[in-house]
Design an enzyme around this catalytic site. Structure first.
Site, PDB file in Angstrom:
ATOM      1  N   HIS A   1       0.837  -1.203   0.000  1.00 18.40           N
ATOM      2  CA  HIS A   1       0.000   0.000   0.000  1.00 18.40           C
ATOM      3  C   HIS A   1       0.875   1.257   0.000  1.00 18.40           C
ATOM      4  CE1 HIS A   1      -3.948  -1.971   0.933  1.00 18.40           C
ATOM      5  NE2 HIS A   1      -3.103  -2.945   1.222  1.00 18.40           N
TER       6      HIS A   1
ATOM      7  N   ASP B   1      -6.739   5.362   2.521  1.00 22.92           N
ATOM      8  CA  ASP B   1      -6.769   3.970   2.060  1.00 22.92           C
ATOM      9  C   ASP B   1      -8.087   3.285   2.418  1.00 22.92           C
ATOM     10  OD1 ASP B   1      -5.791   1.649   0.863  1.00 22.92           O
ATOM     11  OD2 ASP B   1      -3.850   1.776   1.849  1.00 22.92           O
TER      12      ASP B   1
END
Length: 443
Positions: free
Chosen positions: A20, A117
């Protein structure tokens, strides 16, 4: 008064995994070149891991996000990298508990935009309370995300794209991971909430050439405009270190496109049985291979087995437990296939370099990603038996087909075609993203 690009400050807040943080960093680099001021927020241990990359990109500043020290979770474990699976829920709990720290960061920085996110549904809520617009950036593909949200919203309706599905042996594991509760909230509910709260648009790490129709369906589910930002593969191929010299010396001796690279990512430990079937499948394929394998420190039996395999295959194969520069290996002309778990980052890297994928998905989003690869024509999946077990003969067959046989001509052609088309889309997609983010900040 209209803002200028250079006047826009963006706070980027990825989940705590390298898969990520890396795409957030790559997107940050590209936005910084367009005049945005970028701040990347993560735990100290994660920021330390990208210290060298950040040194080469001084335009990106960092902000430390401190988590509480829970039992079994000291600061050096405030990352998913190498974290035992039994501590993942503890990490998510600590992440949620630190939300007041995030509120203080927002208040101090006063950014013009938050990019967040898939798991921290509270981040856009905090931003809204401080009048900061926020946008979700998904580091997984549109097909996988739309499949999961569809299952949540329409649990009894079939997914409209039947080529994207879970096999029987995959369903239980997927359902279990999506039902994991942290502070009483399911993982899938977090994803859906993060999508709902995104202002106007959702950014997705992907490109239209492989996910156009899935982007459209995700847009319908989220009621947002879906903006692909490209594969976001690092433009700087890792430099060679002394302990990696042997890898490239070995690769340099192999014929063009004659070798498979085998890697299952930084967070996946294979079982003893899986390691054995893959090793025997590689040997049986008679194709050159370089395998980066993770073995538990205490597992001397498996380590001994791999040493025996290495002796048998000799110069035809290289097995290493040390970290290897994946991008540089995939870019090497001797690589003709990638045996991969189909983490989305690895899929994007293979497609960037035009390398056909031999898919062996393991967990989480990987089976769905493998179906996307199959649908795109840029790879073939290794079929497991009805109980989900790997079979060396099937592994060997798919490797030979993709890398060596005439039957693999179309897969190799398609992989190369997607690589070329992706280059054409990249700058255009980023131009659209920049325009939309500026517009959002001026609303």
């Amino acid at each position: 008064m209209e803002r200028k690009e250079g006047g826009i400050t963006v706070l980027m807040f990825p989940w705590l995994g390298h898969g990520h943080i890396s795409p957030y960093l790559e997107l940050g680099k590209r936005l910084a070149r367009r005049g945005f001021s970028i701040y990347l927020c993560s735990t100290p241990v994660n920021l330390t891991s990208i210290k060298q990359t950040l040194a080469q990109n001084p335009s990106i500043k960092t902000i430390e996000f401190h988590l509480p020290n829970l039992p079994d979770l000291p600061p050096q474990k405030h990352t998913t990298n190498g974290l035992p699976s039994n501590l993942m829920s503890t990490l998510k709990k600590a992440f949620d508990m630190a939300s007041p720290n995030f509120s203080n960061i927002l208040q101090s920085l006063k950014p013009d935009l938050l990019i967040y996110d898939f798991i921290q549904f509270w981040a856009p809520q905090v931003a809204l309370s401080q009048n900061v617009p926020s946008v979700l950036f998904l580091t997984t593909g549109a097909a996988t995300t739309s499949y999961l949200i569809h299952q949540h919203v329409y649990p009894h309706a079939p997914f409209p794209f039947p080529e994207i599905f879970l096999k029987n042996h995959e369903k239980a594991q997927s359902e279990q991971s999506l039902k994991v509760y942290t502070h009483g909230i399911k993982t899938i509910e977090r994803i859906a909430s993060c999508a709902r709260q995104s202002h106007e648009v959702v950014l997705v790490k992907s490109f239209t050439g492989i996910e156009g129709k899935y982007n459209d369906y995700l847009s319908t589910l989220c009621e947002k405009t879906i903006l692909p930002v490209g594969p976001l593969v690092s433009e700087t191929v890792e430099s060679e270190k002394d302990d990696q010299f042997k890898i490239f010396e070995w690769l340099n001796m192999k014929d063009k496109a004659s070798t498979v690279f085998v890697s299952f990512g930084s967070e996946c430990f294979l079982s003893k049985e899986e390691i054995e079937e893959i090793a025997l499948g590689l040997e049986l394929s008679c194709v050159n291979f370089i395998w980066v394998v993770r073995v538990h420190t205490e597992d001397e039996l498996t380590r001994g087995f791999l040493k025996e395999v290495q002796k048998k295959v000799g110069e035809k194969g290289m097995i290493t437990e040390t970290w290897a520069p994946q991008l540089r290996i995939l870019a090497h002309p001797s690589i003709g296939g990638f045996v991969s778990h189909c983490g989305w980052g690895s899929v994007m890297e293979a497609m960037t370099f035009g390398i056909p994928i031999i898919s062996i998905p393991m967990q989480l989003d990987q089976p769905l990603n493998a179906r996307v690869v199959q649908q795109s024509g840029a790879g073939e999946e290794v079929e497991r038996d009805r109980n989900g077990r790997l079979q060396m003969g099937e592994i060997a067959k798919v490797i030979r087909t993709v890398v060596a046989d005439k039957d693999g001509d179309e897969v190799r052609r398609k992989a190369n075609y997607l690589s070329e088309s992706r280059k054409d889309e990249g700058d255009r997609d980023l131009d659209i993203v920049v325009q939309e983010l500026i517009k959002l900040c001026n609303m």
